[in-house]
Design a protein around this motif. Sequence first.
Motif, PDB file in Angstrom:
ATOM      1  N   TRP A   1      -2.255  -4.796  -5.107  1.00  0.00           N
ATOM      2  CA  TRP A   1      -1.382  -4.743  -3.984  1.00  0.00           C
ATOM      3  C   TRP A   1       0.314  -4.642  -4.509  1.00  0.00           C
ATOM      4  O   TRP A   1       0.843  -4.640  -3.570  1.00  0.00           O
ATOM      5  CB  TRP A   1      -1.586  -5.533  -2.721  1.00  0.00           C
TER       6      TRP A   1
ATOM      7  N   TRP B   1      -5.003  -0.524   7.756  1.00  0.00           N
ATOM      8  CA  TRP B   1      -4.214   0.672   6.976  1.00  0.00           C
ATOM      9  C   TRP B   1      -5.086   1.183   6.132  1.00  0.00           C
ATOM     10  O   TRP B   1      -5.146   2.268   5.867  1.00  0.00           O
ATOM     11  CB  TRP B   1      -3.034   0.102   6.532  1.00  0.00           C
ATOM     12  N   LEU B   2      -5.760   0.152   5.230  1.00  0.00           N
ATOM     13  CA  LEU B   2      -6.429   0.961   4.119  1.00  0.00           C
ATOM     14  C   LEU B   2      -7.743   1.684   4.578  1.00  0.00           C
ATOM     15  O   LEU B   2      -8.028   2.755   4.103  1.00  0.00           O
ATOM     16  CB  LEU B   2      -6.919  -0.387   3.217  1.00  0.00           C
TER      17      LEU B   2
ATOM     18  N   ARG C   1      -6.695   5.082   5.739  1.00  0.00           N
ATOM     19  CA  ARG C   1      -6.254   5.915   4.879  1.00  0.00           C
ATOM     20  C   ARG C   1      -7.662   6.401   4.040  1.00  0.00           C
ATOM     21  O   ARG C   1      -7.548   7.486   3.426  1.00  0.00           O
ATOM     22  CB  ARG C   1      -5.435   5.195   3.669  1.00  0.00           C
TER      23      ARG C   1
ATOM     24  N   ARG D   1       1.203   1.372  -5.821  1.00  0.00           N
ATOM     25  CA  ARG D   1       0.391   0.163  -5.771  1.00  0.00           C
ATOM     26  C   ARG D   1      -0.705   0.669  -6.520  1.00  0.00           C
ATOM     27  O   ARG D   1      -1.341   1.806  -5.941  1.00  0.00           O
ATOM     28  CB  ARG D   1       0.270  -0.496  -4.515  1.00  0.00           C
TER      29      ARG D   1
ATOM     30  N   SER E   1      -3.794  -8.479   6.672  1.00  0.00           N
ATOM     31  CA  SER E   1      -2.728  -7.460   7.204  1.00  0.00           C
ATOM     32  C   SER E   1      -2.635  -6.073   6.801  1.00  0.00           C
ATOM     33  O   SER E   1      -1.982  -5.133   7.512  1.00  0.00           O
ATOM     34  CB  SER E   1      -1.234  -8.152   6.761  1.00  0.00           C
ATOM     35  N   GLU E   2      -3.444  -5.721   5.864  1.00  0.00           N
ATOM     36  CA  GLU E   2      -3.589  -4.467   5.396  1.00  0.00           C
ATOM     37  C   GLU E   2      -4.740  -3.764   5.607  1.00  0.00           C
ATOM     38  O   GLU E   2      -4.855  -2.497   5.166  1.00  0.00           O
ATOM     39  CB  GLU E   2      -3.204  -4.541   3.767  1.00  0.00           C
ATOM     40  N   ARG E   3      -5.776  -4.587   5.961  1.00  0.00           N
ATOM     41  CA  ARG E   3      -7.155  -3.781   5.964  1.00  0.00           C
ATOM     42  C   ARG E   3      -7.123  -2.604   7.043  1.00  0.00           C
ATOM     43  O   ARG E   3      -8.026  -1.725   6.602  1.00  0.00           O
ATOM     44  CB  ARG E   3      -8.084  -4.979   6.488  1.00  0.00           C
TER      45      ARG E   3
ATOM     46  N   GLU F   1      -3.448   2.330  -4.101  1.00  0.00           N
ATOM     47  CA  GLU F   1      -3.062   3.736  -3.534  1.00  0.00           C
ATOM     48  C   GLU F   1      -3.145   4.635  -4.749  1.00  0.00           C
ATOM     49  O   GLU F   1      -3.804   5.781  -4.223  1.00  0.00           O
ATOM     50  CB  GLU F   1      -1.560   3.381  -3.070  1.00  0.00           C
TER      51      GLU F   1
ATOM     52  N   ALA G   1      -8.362  -5.946   0.418  1.00  0.00           N
ATOM     53  CA  ALA G   1      -7.027  -5.841   1.173  1.00  0.00           C
ATOM     54  C   ALA G   1      -6.777  -7.133   1.849  1.00  0.00           C
ATOM     55  O   ALA G   1      -7.640  -7.883   2.211  1.00  0.00           O
ATOM     56  CB  ALA G   1      -7.038  -4.687   2.277  1.00  0.00           C
TER      57      ALA G   1
END
Length: 157
Positions: free
Chosen positions: A120, A70-71, A74, A130, A66-68, A133, A63
């Motif tokens: 991504w 969130w990932l 999840r 994505r 900025s997405e770490r 996901e 990731a």
Amino acid sequence: MRLRYASDETQAVPSLNAPDAVIELLGGARAIGRSIRTLSDLDAVVRAGLPRTALDRVVEAAAPASERIWLRNRLVPRATYQRSGKLSASHSATVERIARVIAFANWVWQDESLSKRFLWTRHPELEGRRPIEAAFTELGAREVEEVLMRGLHGLPV
């Protein structure tokens, strides 16, 4: 941007029976706590539960900064992540699956930043999802691997 093709004679398609790149993404044998030579060894480690550091390493590899969070949340719920140093078998399987998809994308794209961009970016062949996901489920990961395999054969990715 160069994509690896199946006709390239420099290297064969990575064997699904050689988990080296996946192990590296999980932190290596030292982080996992034992030597892993086969898929059977990897399966045993996953069933026993990966260390939380394996999740951290995979999230970092997968990731953008900025997405770490969130990932990570999840893949493993925040409370579970904070409570335990070892992942459950089901969470470990998900983390291994994501590492496998990342390893294959890295191999196909031959560049981690291009691979990350692929993972991504929403993809029409994944119903607008994505790839990262889609890989949350085993069937979704297979779909991502099929998209990557088509790229190996010169079809659009």
